[in-house]
Design a protein around this motif. Structure first.
Motif, short mmCIF file in Angstrom:
data_model
loop_
_atom_site.label_atom_id
_atom_site.label_comp_id
_atom_site.label_asym_id
_atom_site.label_seq_id
_atom_site.Cartn_x
_atom_site.Cartn_y
_atom_site.Cartn_z
N UNK A 164 35.66 87.91 48.55
CA UNK A 164 35.49 87.52 47.15
C UNK A 164 34.22 86.71 46.96
N UNK A 165 33.93 85.81 47.89
CA UNK A 165 32.71 85.03 47.80
C UNK A 165 31.47 85.91 47.95
N UNK A 166 31.57 86.93 48.76
CA UNK A 166 30.45 87.86 48.89
C UNK A 166 30.23 88.65 47.59
N UNK A 167 31.32 89.04 46.95
CA UNK A 167 31.20 89.79 45.70
C UNK A 167 30.68 88.92 44.56
N UNK A 168 31.14 87.67 44.52
CA UNK A 168 30.68 86.78 43.45
C UNK A 168 29.30 86.21 43.73
N UNK A 169 29.00 85.96 44.99
CA UNK A 169 27.72 85.36 45.35
C UNK A 169 27.85 83.86 45.55
N UNK A 170 27.37 83.37 46.68
CA UNK A 170 27.46 81.94 46.97
C UNK A 170 26.67 81.10 45.97
N UNK A 171 25.47 81.56 45.64
CA UNK A 171 24.65 80.80 44.70
C UNK A 171 25.26 80.79 43.31
N UNK A 172 25.85 81.91 42.91
CA UNK A 172 26.47 81.98 41.58
C UNK A 172 27.68 81.05 41.50
N UNK A 173 28.47 80.99 42.56
CA UNK A 173 29.62 80.10 42.56
C UNK A 173 29.18 78.64 42.54
N UNK A 174 28.05 78.36 43.16
CA UNK A 174 27.56 76.99 43.23
C UNK A 174 26.87 76.56 41.94
N UNK A 175 26.21 77.48 41.24
CA UNK A 175 25.37 77.10 40.10
C UNK A 175 25.94 77.50 38.75
N UNK A 176 26.63 78.64 38.70
CA UNK A 176 27.13 79.14 37.43
C UNK A 176 28.52 78.58 37.15
N UNK A 177 28.71 77.83 36.04
CA UNK A 177 30.03 77.25 35.76
C UNK A 177 31.10 78.32 35.54
N UNK A 178 30.74 79.43 34.90
CA UNK A 178 31.73 80.49 34.64
C UNK A 178 32.21 81.12 35.94
#
Length: 279
Positions: free
Chosen positions: A131-145
């Motif tokens: 799931x983290x690979x699909x969402x992206x580590x940077x997106x999970x860290x930076x994007x609030x949504x």
């Protein structure tokens, strides 16, 4: 770091006989399986590893370490599972796997118990990593949504109660309804909802002591990979000898139950008391 090993001396080492491990109480068995790939010369090989543990223990027995040619497949897993006696396979009530389709099919075909109480638990660590690979580590860290979707997925995965877990799933679906929701987030979260029943299967039978992850088999594969990288077997006989010696040197491995926090223990005690009262 691992000490330097000499391949010839290591292969010629004769492991001392160890006393049998009391991993089976004669009634219920927990299985943890994983595989690692290596090379024999220029040919690809896969080593299938299966651990067995009783429901009342914390140590798992290394039952199978079988090298076979080719990629990881259902046929290879069937061959490895047939190394386990049929009377033991019939007592398996819980299996923790990494989500491989061939392994899932092999377990269903060879380890199905008559009363249908078999629980096939997919590794939660592999689910979160995918799931983290699909969402992206940077997106999970930076994007609030994206971080909000990630946190809701973690909450649904950690919830042992079926009703509350369904509420988290509905909240995830509601969060994906807005038109401005990115398509890749929607696809990732829909994938998570599709595998959620399989990665939370252990909560359906809390007394079965099924591990939430296959970390014990993963750690054993990591140790075997270090040894094989130092030995670099050039023939199938040397690879089989290396696996046999490794199996004798590591007859058991630590395999704890799923991470049962005091909050979960209180919930299960309350549910068990309510079920007894209703009965």
């Amino acid at each position: 770091r691992w000490p330097p090993l000499k391949p010839r001396k290591w292969l010629c080492f004769k492991a001392r006989s160890t006393p049998p491990l009391q991993w089976w109480n004669g009634h219920c068995v927990i299985m943890v399986a994983d595989a690692l790939w290596t090379h024999v010369g220029s040919e690809r090989a896969t080593v299938y590893i299966i651990l067995l543990r009783g429901t009342d223990g914390t140590r798992a027995r290394t039952a199978v370490a079988l090298p076979l040619p080719g990629w990881e497949s259902e046929m290879g897993w069937c061959t490895a599972l047939r190394r386990i006696p049929a009377e033991v396979r019939q007592e398996v009530i819980g299996v923790t796997i990494d989500g491989h389709a061939g392994l899932h099919s092999a377990v269903e075909s060879l380890c199905s118990v008559p009363d249908g109480r078999l629980v096939i638990q997919w590794c939660q660590f592999h689910c979160l990593a995918e799931l983290l690979r699909k969402l992206g580590k940077k997106a999970v860290r930076r994007n609030p949504y994206t971080r909000r979707c990630w946190m809701m997925a973690r909450a649904a995965l950690d919830e042992p109660r079926h009703r509350e877990r369904g509420i988290w799933a509905e909240l995830i679906i509601l969060a994906l309804r807005p038109a401005d929701c990115p398509e890749w987030i929607r696809l990732a979260m829909h994938w998570f909802l599709s595998v959620l029943p399989r990665v939370t299967a252990l909560f359906s039978v809390p007394d079965s002591a099924v591990p939430a992850t296959n970390g014990s088999a993963e750690s054993l594969c990591k140790q075997l990979r270090v040894v094989l990288n130092k030995i670099r077997p050039s023939t199938w006989e040397r690879l089989q000898s290396a696996c046999d010696v490794f199996l004798r040197l590591h007859p058991d491995v630590r395999c704890l139950k799923w991470n049962c926090t005091p909050r979960f223990q209180q919930i299960f005690k309350k549910q068990r008391a309510e079920s007894h009262q209703n009965y």
